[in-house]
Design an enzyme around this catalytic site. Structure first.
Site, PDB file in Angstrom:
ATOM      1  N   ARG A 220       0.846  -1.200   0.000  1.00  9.86           N
ATOM      2  CA  ARG A 220       0.000   0.000   0.000  1.00  9.86           C
ATOM      3  C   ARG A 220       0.880   1.247   0.000  1.00  9.86           C
ATOM      4  O   ARG A 220       2.090   1.188   0.279  1.00  9.86           O
ATOM      5  CB  ARG A 220      -0.927   0.011   1.205  1.00  9.86           C
ATOM      6  CG  ARG A 220      -0.255   0.202   2.558  1.00  9.86           C
ATOM      7  CD  ARG A 220      -1.300   0.295   3.662  1.00  9.86           C
ATOM      8  NE  ARG A 220      -0.728   0.487   4.986  1.00  9.86           N
ATOM      9  CZ  ARG A 220      -0.386  -0.474   5.818  1.00  9.86           C
ATOM     10  NH1 ARG A 220      -0.533  -1.738   5.446  1.00  9.86           N
ATOM     11  NH2 ARG A 220       0.116  -0.198   7.015  1.00  9.86           N
ATOM     12  N   ALA A 241       6.301  -1.693  -4.896  1.00  9.96           N
ATOM     13  CA  ALA A 241       6.492  -1.028  -3.602  1.00  9.96           C
ATOM     14  C   ALA A 241       5.498   0.116  -3.411  1.00  9.96           C
ATOM     15  O   ALA A 241       4.710   0.448  -4.303  1.00  9.96           O
ATOM     16  CB  ALA A 241       7.926  -0.515  -3.493  1.00  9.96           C
ATOM     17  N   HIS A 242       5.553   0.735  -2.228  1.00 10.85           N
ATOM     18  CA  HIS A 242       4.602   1.781  -1.855  1.00 10.85           C
ATOM     19  C   HIS A 242       4.638   2.974  -2.815  1.00 10.85           C
ATOM     20  O   HIS A 242       5.687   3.382  -3.298  1.00 10.85           O
ATOM     21  CB  HIS A 242       4.886   2.264  -0.422  1.00 10.85           C
ATOM     22  CG  HIS A 242       6.273   2.800  -0.217  1.00 10.85           C
ATOM     23  ND1 HIS A 242       7.329   2.004   0.136  1.00 10.85           N
ATOM     24  CD2 HIS A 242       6.770   4.043  -0.324  1.00 10.85           C
ATOM     25  CE1 HIS A 242       8.417   2.729   0.243  1.00 10.85           C
ATOM     26  NE2 HIS A 242       8.104   3.982  -0.041  1.00 10.85           N
ATOM     27  N   ASN A 243       3.448   3.490  -3.100  1.00 10.85           N
ATOM     28  CA  ASN A 243       3.231   4.701  -3.906  1.00 10.85           C
ATOM     29  C   ASN A 243       3.512   4.532  -5.397  1.00 10.85           C
ATOM     30  O   ASN A 243       3.427   5.511  -6.145  1.00 10.85           O
ATOM     31  CB  ASN A 243       4.075   5.890  -3.407  1.00 10.85           C
ATOM     32  CG  ASN A 243       3.839   6.231  -1.958  1.00 10.85           C
ATOM     33  OD1 ASN A 243       2.775   5.943  -1.412  1.00 10.85           O
ATOM     34  ND2 ASN A 243       4.826   6.831  -1.320  1.00 10.85           N
ATOM     35  N   SER A 261       7.465   4.886  -5.136  1.00  5.44           N
ATOM     36  CA  SER A 261       7.096   6.183  -5.713  1.00  5.44           C
ATOM     37  C   SER A 261       7.482   6.368  -7.173  1.00  5.44           C
ATOM     38  O   SER A 261       7.468   7.498  -7.676  1.00  5.44           O
ATOM     39  CB  SER A 261       7.692   7.338  -4.878  1.00  5.44           C
ATOM     40  OG  SER A 261       7.193   7.314  -3.566  1.00  5.44           O
TER      41      SER A 261
END
Length: 322
Positions: A220, A241-243, A261
């Site tokens: 998340r 991975a996140h973002n 990201s």
């Protein structure tokens, strides 16, 4: 009222978080969001010049930043100047969302209520959390866990032995066996020989007609969300991975990894075992060869290969000369 349905929010005023600053006492923080998504009562952050273009679009009235970057923010924004933006962001996030830095077990899990999910087919030993929404004609395989407040659309197929939390899933999505979706990402801040865990209050958004093969892991978002666009296909054992934001109609082969990201455009194809570093922008219609390591932005319509990834013609020329 906070719009975050997955994490309980603690109402707290900004002056209690930063008592040494002269800030309006009645400013109650609604949530924490990136500049481009922040509203009037949200607190935002500006930690890198890479996000300077988002300043003109933000509606945030309060922003955590550094002394080097404050000059880019307009006067109408209250600036909270700190030495380490990400550390302060983690501290504030933990104060507002106390349970967001650890994935606690969901003790609301129960066997599915047949009256509530009349048109949904469940395998054996499936568990469903509080306020889960599942659309018509969706199938959930055996031994899978759907945690509280997750939303799944119509005509989806969720395989066996999968765990889904902190996620909103569209229609006609196929998620094969053994997937882990919506868990906390890998975020740490090293401070004085200690790693500080970064809270993750974002979610995973999976749009319509996505297919995710077996054994994938999709974290998340931390402050933002992790997004997979329409009609994108992931092969086995892909890690997101996140973002990370992946566009529509992408084809991602097995064992590809995306660091946090990064933004992937539409119609992108990536060969097996390639890696994409964090905070990069990959354009539309890009092709990345298998085993490549992407360490810088790629413009639209490029084909790259190698480590570090370079335009295909340069990669072939280099290998001919060796």
């Amino acid at each position: 009222m906070s719009s975050n349905i997955f994490f309980k929010k603690k109402n707290i005023t900004l002056n209690k978080i930063f008592p040494k600053l002269k800030i309006k006492e009645n400013f109650v923080i609604d949530s924490i969001k990136p500049l481009i998504l922040a509203k009037k009562n949200d607190i935002s952050f500006f930690d890198s010049i890479k996000y300077k273009d988002d300043i003109s679009k933000t509606k945030a009235s309060v922003c955590i930043t550094s002394i080097k970057l404050e000059k880019f923010l307009p006067n109408k924004i209250t600036k909270i100047i700190v030495n380490n933006v990400l550390f302060e962001l983690a501290r504030v996030t933990k104060l507002i969302y106390p349970s967001s830095d650890i994935d606690y077990p969901d003790f609301t899990l129960k066997k599915p209520n047949s009256n509530k999910y009349r048109s949904v087919t469940f395998g054996k030993n499936t568990l469903i959390g509080k306020d889960v929404v599942i659309g018509k004609d969706t199938i959930i395989g055996s031994n899978s866990i759907i945690e509280h407040h997750v939303k799944i659309g119509k005509n989806c197929i969720i395989g066996s032995n999968s765990v889904i939390k902190n996620a909103i899933i569209g229609d006609r999505v196929i998620i094969q066996d053994g997937n882990k979706i919506g868990q906390k990402g890998f975020g740490f801040i090293p401070i004085e020989n200690k790693n500080i865990k970064f809270p993750h209050i974002g979610k995973v958004l999976i749009e319509d007609d996505v297919e995710i093969a077996a054994g994938c892991t999709i974290d998340r978002g931390s402050i933002d969300d992790t997004i997979i666009g329409k009609n994108t296909y992931l092969d086995n054992q892909v890690h997101i991975a996140h973002n990370v934001k992946i566009g529509s109609n992408c084809m991602i082969a097995g064992q590809v990894g995306f660091a946090g990201s990064s933004r992937i455009g539409n119609n992108v194809s990536i060969g097996g075992q390639a890696g994409v570093s964090g905070h990069l922008k990959i354009g539309n219609n890009v092709k990345i060869g298998g085993g490549s390591g992407v360490v810088k932005d790629i413009e639209d319509n490029q084909t790259v290969m190698g480590y570090p990834a370079v335009p295909l013609k340069d990669f072939l020329k280099k290998n001919r000369n060796e």
